[in-house]
Design an enzyme around this catalytic site. Sequence first.
Site, short mmCIF file in Angstrom:
data_model
loop_
_atom_site.label_atom_id
_atom_site.label_comp_id
_atom_site.label_asym_id
_atom_site.label_seq_id
_atom_site.Cartn_x
_atom_site.Cartn_y
_atom_site.Cartn_z
N ASP A 105 93.43 36.37 21.98
CA ASP A 105 92.81 35.05 21.91
C ASP A 105 93.89 33.96 21.82
O ASP A 105 94.86 34.09 21.07
CB ASP A 105 91.92 34.96 20.68
CG ASP A 105 90.87 36.07 20.63
OD1 ASP A 105 91.14 37.17 21.14
OD2 ASP A 105 89.80 35.82 20.07
N ASN A 163 83.48 34.70 23.14
CA ASN A 163 82.31 34.05 22.56
C ASN A 163 82.46 32.53 22.53
O ASN A 163 81.47 31.80 22.63
CB ASN A 163 82.04 34.60 21.16
CG ASN A 163 83.18 34.36 20.19
OD1 ASN A 163 84.31 34.77 20.45
ND2 ASN A 163 82.90 33.72 19.06
N HIS A 164 83.69 32.02 22.45
CA HIS A 164 83.87 30.57 22.38
C HIS A 164 83.68 29.91 23.74
O HIS A 164 83.29 28.74 23.80
CB HIS A 164 85.22 30.24 21.77
CG HIS A 164 85.24 30.44 20.28
ND1 HIS A 164 85.00 29.44 19.38
CD2 HIS A 164 85.43 31.57 19.54
CE1 HIS A 164 85.05 29.92 18.15
NE2 HIS A 164 85.31 31.22 18.23
N HIS A 173 80.62 57.67 22.31
CA HIS A 173 79.44 57.75 23.17
C HIS A 173 79.51 56.69 24.27
O HIS A 173 79.22 56.98 25.44
CB HIS A 173 78.18 57.57 22.34
CG HIS A 173 76.93 57.49 23.16
ND1 HIS A 173 76.44 58.56 23.90
CD2 HIS A 173 76.07 56.45 23.39
CE1 HIS A 173 75.34 58.20 24.53
NE2 HIS A 173 75.09 56.92 24.24
N HIS A 200 93.01 30.21 21.85
CA HIS A 200 92.44 29.13 21.05
C HIS A 200 93.24 27.83 21.03
O HIS A 200 93.69 27.36 19.99
CB HIS A 200 92.22 29.63 19.62
CG HIS A 200 90.95 30.40 19.45
ND1 HIS A 200 89.71 29.91 19.83
CD2 HIS A 200 90.72 31.64 18.94
CE1 HIS A 200 88.78 30.81 19.56
NE2 HIS A 200 89.37 31.88 19.03
N HIS A 230 85.62 41.18 25.22
CA HIS A 230 86.05 40.34 24.11
C HIS A 230 85.61 40.90 22.76
O HIS A 230 86.40 41.01 21.83
CB HIS A 230 85.52 38.92 24.27
CG HIS A 230 86.01 37.99 23.20
ND1 HIS A 230 87.31 37.54 23.16
CD2 HIS A 230 85.39 37.45 22.12
CE1 HIS A 230 87.47 36.75 22.10
NE2 HIS A 230 86.32 36.69 21.45
N ASP A 234 88.50 33.56 24.75
CA ASP A 234 88.70 32.59 23.66
C ASP A 234 89.93 31.73 23.89
O ASP A 234 90.84 31.66 23.05
CB ASP A 234 88.77 33.29 22.30
CG ASP A 234 87.39 33.53 21.70
OD1 ASP A 234 86.39 33.33 22.42
OD2 ASP A 234 87.32 33.93 20.52
#
Length: 394
Positions: free
Chosen positions: A63, A134-135, A296, A65, A234, A99
Amino acid sequence: MEQKNQSSSPLTCENLPSSLSSFVDTFVDFSVSGLFLPQHPQIPQNPLQTDFPAPDRLVAIGDLHGDLQKSKQDFRLAGLIDGSDRWSGGSTTVVQIGDVLDRGGEELKILYFLEKLKREAVKSGGQLITLNGNHEIMNIEGDFRYVTEKGLEEFDVWAYWYDIGNKMKSLCHGLEIPKNPFHGIPLSFNRVPEEFSHSIRARIAALRPDGPISRRFLSNNLTVLVVGDSVFVHGGLLAEHVDYGLQRINEEVRDWINGSMGGRAPQYCRGRNAVVWLRKFSDELAKNCDCSLLEHVLATIPGAKRMIMGHTIQETGINGVCDYRAIRIDVGMSKGCGNGLPEVLEINKDSGLRVLTSNPVYMNKNQSFADGRAKEGLGLLIPEQGPKQVEVKA
């Protein structure tokens, strides 16, 4: 990310004026309903490439930022740029895990920097692949909780020059009349201080679905990526995401960013189990990571040996758990996220995994953790058992 440096003045609900804090929640409701979405005809998109063959050298960067200086340090650690910030990575494949936005004031500068490197890398036989975090999803939806004041100022400057450029284009005979990026966005907002109004309008205009910045930079991002035997995402993947289709996820997110799927992000990008929010494999305590679930999930992706993630700050540096099937590369490097020391993950065909770090005490620190805290199940990349750490002076 949950950690932040208060000195960076992030515009969160905790430290915003109450009037602007109320606006954040109100605007999210309006934006996802499509109220502020521009209405433009959509151009059919080509399929996105989700799977790539294993290169001789693969570098993963965490990330960023909004911290351009630290971003460049990461690229220099891996020998990817020279002293003039030009691509020097040859045929290396680089993955930036998402991000870029929020928590810092140089978000646009980083986006342009990454775009420049993408073009230069291709000319040298390499490639730079960027992911959505997510950002990115939050900002496209109009969730500005982690924007800094400098971040707003940067978009203010962008809007000024973008407007001038559009006015110049409108003077040229034969050119299509430029679209107004502010169309449909109110001039002011209830309970929002006047000094913030234009900056917020600029950020909405730039980053909403089909906005000039989101379309130019973020729509080209992938959300899930497979390179050789490594899966990049992410936050993390669940079996239901794989069943839904990794290629399908990438193309739907691309179409959403380009403005053809409304204001709200696809469901698999929202909530604690979303591909950009999941933390089931990223807790620093190995005992808190669901290794059986990870096994899995990886078993459902042909040839996959490991999942490489960002999103959750690893205070001990880049590390792995679940027999190094989960590699976590977000070290909180940005000054807005803890000001951690730059580190990158390198995967070579011949020599395997190693961590390139600017931390001169990394090895000693790592050994002390391994000796003193092994009973706590702390996930570390111990040289004898996992990727090696190599100090590189930026």
